[in-house]
Design a protein around this motif. Sequence first.
Motif, short mmCIF file in Angstrom:
data_model
loop_
_atom_site.label_atom_id
_atom_site.label_comp_id
_atom_site.label_asym_id
_atom_site.label_seq_id
_atom_site.Cartn_x
_atom_site.Cartn_y
_atom_site.Cartn_z
N LYS A 1 7.39 -22.44 -41.98
CA LYS A 1 7.86 -21.13 -42.41
C LYS A 1 8.84 -20.52 -41.41
CE LYS A 1 7.46 -17.34 -44.94
NZ LYS A 1 8.02 -17.25 -46.25
N PHE A 2 8.55 -20.60 -40.12
CA PHE A 2 9.35 -19.89 -39.14
C PHE A 2 10.40 -20.75 -38.45
CE2 PHE A 2 5.31 -17.47 -39.24
CZ PHE A 2 5.83 -16.32 -39.82
N ILE A 3 10.15 -22.04 -38.32
CA ILE A 3 11.11 -22.91 -37.63
C ILE A 3 11.74 -23.87 -38.64
CG2 ILE A 3 11.41 -24.67 -35.85
CD1 ILE A 3 9.06 -23.26 -34.39
N GLY A 4 10.92 -24.71 -39.25
CA GLY A 4 11.33 -25.57 -40.35
C GLY A 4 12.56 -26.42 -40.13
N CYS A 5 13.10 -26.87 -41.25
CA CYS A 5 14.28 -27.72 -41.24
C CYS A 5 15.27 -27.15 -42.25
CB CYS A 5 13.88 -29.15 -41.61
SG CYS A 5 15.25 -30.31 -41.62
N ALA A 6 16.37 -26.64 -41.78
CA ALA A 6 17.33 -25.97 -42.66
C ALA A 6 18.05 -26.94 -43.60
CB ALA A 6 18.35 -25.21 -41.82
N SER A 7 18.30 -28.15 -43.14
CA SER A 7 19.08 -29.08 -43.96
C SER A 7 18.24 -29.79 -45.00
CB SER A 7 19.77 -30.10 -43.06
OG SER A 7 18.80 -30.89 -42.42
N GLY A 8 16.92 -29.86 -44.81
CA GLY A 8 16.05 -30.54 -45.76
C GLY A 8 15.95 -32.03 -45.55
N THR A 9 16.51 -32.54 -44.47
CA THR A 9 16.47 -33.98 -44.23
C THR A 9 15.34 -34.39 -43.31
OG1 THR A 9 18.01 -33.76 -42.39
CG2 THR A 9 18.95 -34.21 -44.57
N SER B 1 4.28 -30.58 -43.94
CA SER B 1 4.01 -29.99 -42.64
C SER B 1 2.54 -29.63 -42.48
CB SER B 1 4.90 -28.75 -42.47
OG SER B 1 4.79 -28.22 -41.20
N SER B 2 1.93 -29.10 -43.52
CA SER B 2 0.51 -28.72 -43.46
C SER B 2 -0.39 -29.95 -43.37
CB SER B 2 0.13 -27.89 -44.68
OG SER B 2 0.86 -26.70 -44.71
N LEU B 3 -0.10 -30.98 -44.14
CA LEU B 3 -0.91 -32.19 -44.08
C LEU B 3 -0.79 -32.90 -42.74
CD1 LEU B 3 -0.42 -33.68 -47.66
CD2 LEU B 3 -2.46 -32.61 -46.71
N TYR B 4 0.41 -32.94 -42.21
CA TYR B 4 0.60 -33.55 -40.90
C TYR B 4 -0.16 -32.76 -39.83
CZ TYR B 4 2.91 -35.52 -36.82
OH TYR B 4 3.17 -36.14 -35.63
N GLY B 5 -0.09 -31.44 -39.92
CA GLY B 5 -0.84 -30.61 -38.99
C GLY B 5 -2.33 -30.82 -39.11
N ALA B 6 -2.84 -30.94 -40.34
CA ALA B 6 -4.27 -31.16 -40.54
C ALA B 6 -4.71 -32.50 -39.97
CB ALA B 6 -4.60 -31.09 -42.04
#
Length: 69
Positions: free
Chosen positions: A27-35, A45-50
């Motif tokens: 949400k706050f940092i993310g990836c702007a390009s989508g790649t 991102s949530s699954l990787y964090g979990a």
Amino acid sequence: MKKWLTNNKYYFIGAMISSLCGFCYWKFIGCASGTCAITSKPVNSSLYGAMMGALVASMFKKEEKQTPA
């Protein structure tokens, strides 16, 4: 079922906290390009964090000592 949940509570706590952190990272940092493979979607991102949280939490679980027969 209750015994299984209490035996694995550290995994669930670590996974829940880290999945929230993964979502906040998207949400706050993310990836702007989508790649980016992990941070391009909130689910990734949530699954990787979990997964990382459960692995880190497993380091703090105490091993049960077995008595010799």
